[in-house]
Write an enzyme that holds these catalytic residues in place. Structure first.
Site: not given
Ligand code: BGC
Length: 481
Positions: A76, A121, A166, A308, A310, A378
């Site tokens: 990607r 992006h 995003e 995405n 985290y 992601e």
């Molecule tokens: C984004 C990336 C970023 C990653 C890590 C995401 O919100 O799409 O571009 O590097 O988070 O923070």
């Protein structure tokens, strides 16, 4: 316990143009909003910029060698709008810019790696920002024109398109705050104007593909939404509601117009922003709603849910008082405070390890978005240095376990997993010092030599064996690209 990945679940890695390419002014490329923004003193924590970054524009063949080393199935990456269309408008297509992505796509395919292409992006042409950028409704026309150029140039070979990466981060941090480019501090206004325009632009690109290209190019096209999880701090009903509202503001604002039966913004968001706007004396809500036609136009415009993820945050309204956030603002409209409870914040707090959150977020998408095919576009972990990245491996093992729980027990339809990121890169307002790569990049070296971290060997093993062995740790080997 060893677990096997479901058959058909594809594994890949991701990057984005501004974060890796460099070559910010070669040939006829024009500046993007990130070129402009990172030049302003104080915007980037370590005072770096993405103007050279990993020099992938020059060294993309090494990127492909790294992808081959990992054995992954897809890559990607994103296309830089100002590199393809130096004027921002589709009146002139850059020969060098379009050749660069042509070569990249051809070489990926020659190596058996599928290109998964993000059209936007975050690196808007500065010339379009000068005309209002995402707050100007005409951007839906400009984005559709840009999309047509991309389908014409690459749609014969690119079969998976992601329109926007995003929208929340673009709108809330870029137009409702100063944290990201273009840094327009129109709090409580700019994020909502840009959100509606982004959704309209996305839908225009989807309809264009659907009507004029799908039957000859046979690809799929969707949007990627930041789907970190939000929940109440406790089981108290007010806290639970705060968690539900936070999910509606952070995710539902973007997913509901596209994936729900009803369309439009989530009811609670409309209500909360509407009430606050009224109290504050605005004649209309600061949230521009969709007309009936627009609601219908946006509904159903994604062939998959780009996900995405985290980390997770926990919300309460108990400690919220008017005045703790600027008025008006997005945070004040939500009217809640968050914490990480007693989870230990990661060095980069937005990837604090809270593995159960990814399972809940996947289930949320299943339940609230009509059980769509989910592409995890992601997931990853940031560090500050080192080739021995045990913290990243440990995070990935736990998150994979939780993803497998979502698939096996909650029956979430996860079709692929994309690790962020193939290599260290320009991490936006954190600059070059925040490192998300499974390959380290040596920025002191003109050639930007890349070395696999322990996590790269770990991922390579996962790709080859398709089994998740929680205890497995690879031996680091000294290889460079
Ligand atoms: C984004 C990336 C970023 C990653 C890590 C995401 O919100 O799409 O571009 O590097 O988070 O923070």
């Amino acid at each position: 316990m060893m677990r096997v990945l479901p058959e058909g679940m594809q594994l890949g890695v991701a990057s984005a143009a501004y974060q890796i390419e460099g070559a910010w002014n070669v040939s006829d490329k024009s500046p993007s909003i990130w070129d402009t923004y990172s030049d302003i003193p104080g915007t980037i924590k370590d005072n770096t910029t993405g103007k050279d970054a990993c020099k992938s524009y020059e060294y993309y063949q090494r990127d492909i060698a790294m992808l081959n080393f990992l054995g992954i199935m897809f890559y990607r990456f994103s296309i830089s709008w100002p590199r393809i269309l130096p004027n921002g408008f589709a009146n002139k297509i850059s020969k060098d810019g379009s050749t660069y992505y042509n070569n990249l796509i051809d070489e990926l395919l020659a190596n058996g790696i599928e290109p998964v292409v993000t059209m936007y992006h975050w690196d808007l042409p500065q010339s379009l920002q000068d005309l209002g950028g995402w707050t100007n409704p005409l951007i839906a026309d400009w984005f559709e024109d840009y999309a047509r150029v991309l389908y014409d140039l690459y749609g014969d070979r690119v079969k998976t398109w992601i329109t926007l990466n995003e929208p929340k981060q673009i709108g809330v941090y870029g137009y409702g705050a100063t944290r990201m480019a273009p840094g327009i501090n129109a709090r409580g206004i700019g994020e909502y104007l840009s959100t509606k325009n982004m959704l309209m632009a996305h839908a225009r690109a989807w309809h264009l593909y659907d009507k004029e290209y799908r039957s000859k190019q046979n690809g799929k096209i969707g949007i990627t939404i930041a789907t970190d999880y939000r929940e109440g701090m406790t089981d108290d009903p007010d806290d639970v509601q705060a968690g539900i509202d936070a999910m509606d503001f952070e995710v539902g604002m973007y997913s509901h117009p596209i994936f729900s039966e009803k369309g439009g913004f989530p009811e609670r968001v409309i209500k909360l922003v509407g009430e606050k706007s009224k109290q504050q004396g605005y004649p209309e809500s600061r949230l521009p709603e969709f007309t009936k036609e627009e609601t219908e136009f946006v509904k159903g415009t994604s062939d998959f849910y780009g996900f995405n993820h985290y980390s997770t945050k926990f919300y309460t309204r108990k400690t919220y008082k008017e005045g703790i956030y600027p008025v008006p603002s997005y945070d004040d409209d939500l009217g809640a405070e968050w914490s990480l409870l007693d989870y230990t914040p990661a060095i980069l707090p937005h990837c604090t390890e809270i593995p159960h959150g990814i399972r809940k977020a996947l289930k949320w998408v299943k339940d609230n978005c009509n059980n769509p095919p989910i592409m995890i576009t992601e997931n990853g972990f940031g560090t500050l240095s080192g080739l021995q990245d045990e913290a990243r491996i440990s995070y990935l093992v736990k998150y994979f376990n939780s993803i497998l729980d979502a698939i096996e027990y909650d029956k979430c339809n996860v079709v692929c997993y994309t690790l962020w990121s193939i290599m260290d890169n320009f991490e936006w307002d954190s600059g070059l010092s925040a490192k998300f790569g499974i390959f380290e990049v040596d920025y002191n070296d003109e050639k930007r030599t890349r070395r696999p971290r322990a996590s790269a060997f770990w991922y390579k093993n996962l790709v080859a064996t398709r089994s998740l062995k929680p205890e497995y740790r690879p031996t680091l080997e000294d290889i460079s690209f």
